[in-house]
Scaffold this active site. Structure first.
Site, PDB file in Angstrom:
ATOM      1  N   LYS A 119      -1.891 -13.782  -3.745  1.00 39.21           N
ATOM      2  CA  LYS A 119      -2.274 -14.037  -2.346  1.00 39.21           C
ATOM      3  C   LYS A 119      -3.727 -14.514  -2.274  1.00 39.21           C
ATOM      4  O   LYS A 119      -4.069 -15.393  -1.487  1.00 39.21           O
ATOM      5  CB  LYS A 119      -2.068 -12.787  -1.486  1.00 39.21           C
ATOM      6  CG  LYS A 119      -0.604 -12.431  -1.290  1.00 39.21           C
ATOM      7  CD  LYS A 119       0.158 -13.513  -0.530  1.00 39.21           C
ATOM      8  CE  LYS A 119       1.630 -13.247  -0.410  1.00 39.21           C
ATOM      9  NZ  LYS A 119       2.407 -14.373   0.130  1.00 39.21           N
ATOM     10  N   TYR A 141       0.523  -9.313  -7.591  1.00 36.54           N
ATOM     11  CA  TYR A 141       0.956  -9.745  -6.255  1.00 36.54           C
ATOM     12  C   TYR A 141      -0.259 -10.059  -5.383  1.00 36.54           C
ATOM     13  O   TYR A 141      -0.367 -11.139  -4.790  1.00 36.54           O
ATOM     14  CB  TYR A 141       1.822  -8.655  -5.595  1.00 36.54           C
ATOM     15  CG  TYR A 141       1.915  -8.817  -4.104  1.00 36.54           C
ATOM     16  CD1 TYR A 141       2.680  -9.837  -3.554  1.00 36.54           C
ATOM     17  CD2 TYR A 141       1.206  -7.977  -3.237  1.00 36.54           C
ATOM     18  CE1 TYR A 141       2.732 -10.018  -2.171  1.00 36.54           C
ATOM     19  CE2 TYR A 141       1.250  -8.154  -1.866  1.00 36.54           C
ATOM     20  CZ  TYR A 141       2.011  -9.167  -1.336  1.00 36.54           C
ATOM     21  OH  TYR A 141       2.047  -9.354   0.027  1.00 36.54           O
ATOM     22  N   SER A 187      -1.944 -11.091   2.835  1.00 41.09           N
ATOM     23  CA  SER A 187      -1.749  -9.638   2.863  1.00 41.09           C
ATOM     24  C   SER A 187      -3.085  -8.914   2.861  1.00 41.09           C
ATOM     25  O   SER A 187      -4.062  -9.387   2.262  1.00 41.09           O
ATOM     26  CB  SER A 187      -0.954  -9.271   1.604  1.00 41.09           C
ATOM     27  OG  SER A 187      -1.109  -7.910   1.303  1.00 41.09           O
TER      28      SER A 187
HETATM   29  C1  UD1 Z   1       2.151  -1.759   0.104  1.00 40.01           C
HETATM   30  C2  UD1 Z   1       1.483  -2.687  -0.847  1.00 40.01           C
HETATM   31  C3  UD1 Z   1       0.859  -3.827  -0.102  1.00 40.01           C
HETATM   32  C4  UD1 Z   1       1.871  -4.530   0.757  1.00 40.01           C
HETATM   33  C5  UD1 Z   1       2.512  -3.523   1.688  1.00 40.01           C
HETATM   34  C6  UD1 Z   1       3.638  -4.152   2.469  1.00 40.01           C
HETATM   35  C7  UD1 Z   1       0.802  -1.180  -2.665  1.00 40.01           C
HETATM   36  C8  UD1 Z   1      -0.339  -0.573  -3.397  1.00 40.01           C
HETATM   37  N1  UD1 Z   1       0.498  -1.956  -1.624  1.00 40.01           N
HETATM   38  O1  UD1 Z   1       1.139  -1.140   0.902  1.00 40.01           O
HETATM   39  O2  UD1 Z   1       0.305  -4.736  -1.002  1.00 40.01           O
HETATM   40  O3  UD1 Z   1       1.254  -5.552   1.496  1.00 40.01           O
HETATM   41  O4  UD1 Z   1       3.061  -2.448   0.927  1.00 40.01           O
HETATM   42  O5  UD1 Z   1       4.098  -3.282   3.436  1.00 40.01           O
HETATM   43  O6  UD1 Z   1       1.940  -0.972  -3.005  1.00 40.01           O
HETATM   44  N2  UD1 Z   1       4.308   6.765   0.812  1.00 40.01           N
HETATM   45  C9  UD1 Z   1       4.747   8.059   0.627  1.00 40.01           C
HETATM   46  N3  UD1 Z   1       5.972   8.243   0.064  1.00 40.01           N
HETATM   47  C10 UD1 Z   1       6.779   7.195  -0.311  1.00 40.01           C
HETATM   48  C11 UD1 Z   1       6.319   5.868  -0.113  1.00 40.01           C
HETATM   49  C12 UD1 Z   1       5.062   5.693   0.450  1.00 40.01           C
HETATM   50  O7  UD1 Z   1       4.054   9.014   0.938  1.00 40.01           O
HETATM   51  O8  UD1 Z   1       7.869   7.447  -0.842  1.00 40.01           O
HETATM   52  C13 UD1 Z   1       2.983   6.553   1.411  1.00 40.01           C
HETATM   53  C14 UD1 Z   1       2.020   5.806   0.498  1.00 40.01           C
HETATM   54  O9  UD1 Z   1       1.327   6.690  -0.336  1.00 40.01           O
HETATM   55  C15 UD1 Z   1       1.123   5.127   1.527  1.00 40.01           C
HETATM   56  C16 UD1 Z   1       2.020   4.907   2.745  1.00 40.01           C
HETATM   57  O10 UD1 Z   1       3.146   5.761   2.559  1.00 40.01           O
HETATM   58  O11 UD1 Z   1       0.089   5.987   1.895  1.00 40.01           O
HETATM   59  C17 UD1 Z   1       2.491   3.492   2.867  1.00 40.01           C
HETATM   60  O12 UD1 Z   1       3.039   3.077   1.631  1.00 40.01           O
HETATM   61  P1  UD1 Z   1       3.759   1.678   1.458  1.00 40.01           P
HETATM   62  O13 UD1 Z   1       4.769   1.486   2.523  1.00 40.01           O
HETATM   63  O14 UD1 Z   1       4.210   1.582   0.044  1.00 40.01           O
HETATM   64  O15 UD1 Z   1       2.614   0.608   1.772  1.00 40.01           O
HETATM   65  P2  UD1 Z   1       1.163   0.413   1.091  1.00 40.01           P
HETATM   66  O16 UD1 Z   1       1.064   1.079  -0.197  1.00 40.01           O
HETATM   67  O17 UD1 Z   1       0.140   0.724   2.120  1.00 40.01           O
END
Ligand code: UD1
Length: 343
Positions: free
Chosen positions: A157, A153, A128
């Site tokens: 990895k 997590y 990841s």
């Molecule tokens: C997360 C994990 C990462 C994992 C990946 C798998 C964390 C810190 N990291 O990445 O280890 O490999 O998922 O896909 O959790 N967002 C919103 N509103 C929401 C949900 C998310 O604005 O309700 C935003 C988040 O702030 C982020 C983006 O969407 O900027 C993506 O979020 P998310 O899908 O959770 O992925 P990551 O955090 O990048």
């Protein structure tokens, strides 16, 4: 004769899409091994509906070494493993660290033991982008230093990668590829297979589709005051079918002896940074619906922007993304609607 490949986590999100790509390629016979604690055996039927092929599935926990090894005794002539099976929820790993260390590392230990005992030739490991931690320079290449893990997590990895490095040094029969995924999203373009999210998903795309369908009330954009082009966070979203395809390409890469070391590492991202607001906009435009969302506070632990340089995978694996953001949001929505019809 097709070469048998064990796919651990084969009924999971990326695993099941990889079964489909392996079948489409035609050179390999994938065999799924999955305990289904985080997936369902019906996924095998979904894969069959798309490909016309019924994949053999052993409902076995790979932490149970005897049961896992028994699969190899029964199948014989397995040449390799694609190892997906793991827990992957960041907040859950913070709450239950030992559950993550046990599940993700015991399973990998058993996978490596199986590689030794059954003299396997190929291992592909799901890693990841979270292993990079808080990166200082963008885009992220494979030479970007591995960072301080921000959660158990990500730590599992990091440790997993090291285990494979040390193990392959001592086992010349085994060639391995480590694939570091950025943000996999979307589903099979048919809408017939996709991610089965938990009731309360944490990742953006399943939240978007669940808000769209009405399972969840509202989406909150986590932070709009970042130093990015529209203030929201930037991530490297990549279509799950492209991720799956990279696993087939990685197997072919090893089979054709294109690797120069016994453990090769690749980033898998699209190379494009997309903001949360851009993702919402694409979802609304492509699917012709309005999402109920609000602008909210930052989520602790989020980095403002991260995206990949995937040149290495492009050049050495001969792999490229076939799908863009429109296909990601279209297929994500198709699957959510399909699920709604099923229930
Ligand atoms: C997360 C994990 C990462 C994992 C990946 C798998 C964390 C810190 N990291 O990445 O280890 O490999 O998922 O896909 O959790 N967002 C919103 N509103 C929401 C949900 C998310 O604005 O309700 C935003 C988040 O702030 C982020 C983006 O969407 O900027 C993506 O979020 P998310 O899908 O959770 O992925 P990551 O955090 O990048």
């Amino acid at each position: 004769m097709k070469k048998k490949i064990i796919v651990t986590g084969g009924t999971g999100y990326i695993g099941s899409h990889t079964l489909i790509e392996l079948i489409k390629n035609g050179e390999f016979e994938p065999i799924a091994v999955d305990s289904c604690v985080r997936s369902t055996p019906e996924t095998i039927q979904r894969v069959e509906a798309i490909t016309g092929v019924r994949v053999k599935h052993y409902q076995v926990d790979i932490c149970d070494k005897n049961a896992f090894f028994n699969v190899f005794e029964l199948e014989k002539e397995v040449v390799g493993i694609i190892h997906f099976a793991a827990f992957k929820c960041v907040p859950e790993s913070v709450e239950k660290p030992l559950m993550y260390y046990h599940n993700n590392l015991q399973s990998l230990e058993n996978v490596l033991e199986a590689c030794e005992k059954f003299q396997l030739q190929y291992l592909i490991f799901s890693s990841s982008a979270s292993i990079y931690g808080d990166v200082k320079e963008l885009p992220v290449t494979e030479n970007t230093p591995v960072g301080i893990p921000f959660c158990p997590y990500a730590h599992t990895k990091q440790i997993g990668e090291q285990m494979i490095h040390f193990f392959t040094q001592q086992h010349p029969h085994l060639q391995s590829v480590i694939l570091r995924y950025f943000n996999p999203v979307g589903n099979d373009m048919s809408g017939l297979n996709g991610e089965l999210s938990p009731d309360k998903p944490n990742n953006l795309m399943p939240i978007v589709t669940q808000v769209g369908i009405g399972k969840m009330k509202q989406l909150t954009v986590f932070g709009t005051d970042y130093d990015t082009r529209d203030g929201s966070c930037i991530r490297d979203y990549i279509h799950v079918c492209d991720i799956a395809d990279a696993h087939v390409k990685a197997l072919l890469f090893l089979e054709n002896q294109k690797n120069t070391s016994r453990c090769e590492t690749f980033n898998l991202g699209s190379g494009n940074g997309v903001s949360v607001l851009e993702m919402i906009d694409a979802f609304e435009k492509v699917n012709g619906i309005k999402l109920n969302y609000v602008l909210g506070e930052r989520r602790p632990g989020d980095v403002p922007a991260i995206y990949s340089d995937s040149t290495r995978a492009n050049q050495l694996l001969g792999w490229e993304c076939r799908y863009g953001i429109n296909e990601m949001v279209e297929s994500a929505w198709k699957w959510e609607k399909h699920l709604a019809q099923e229930h």
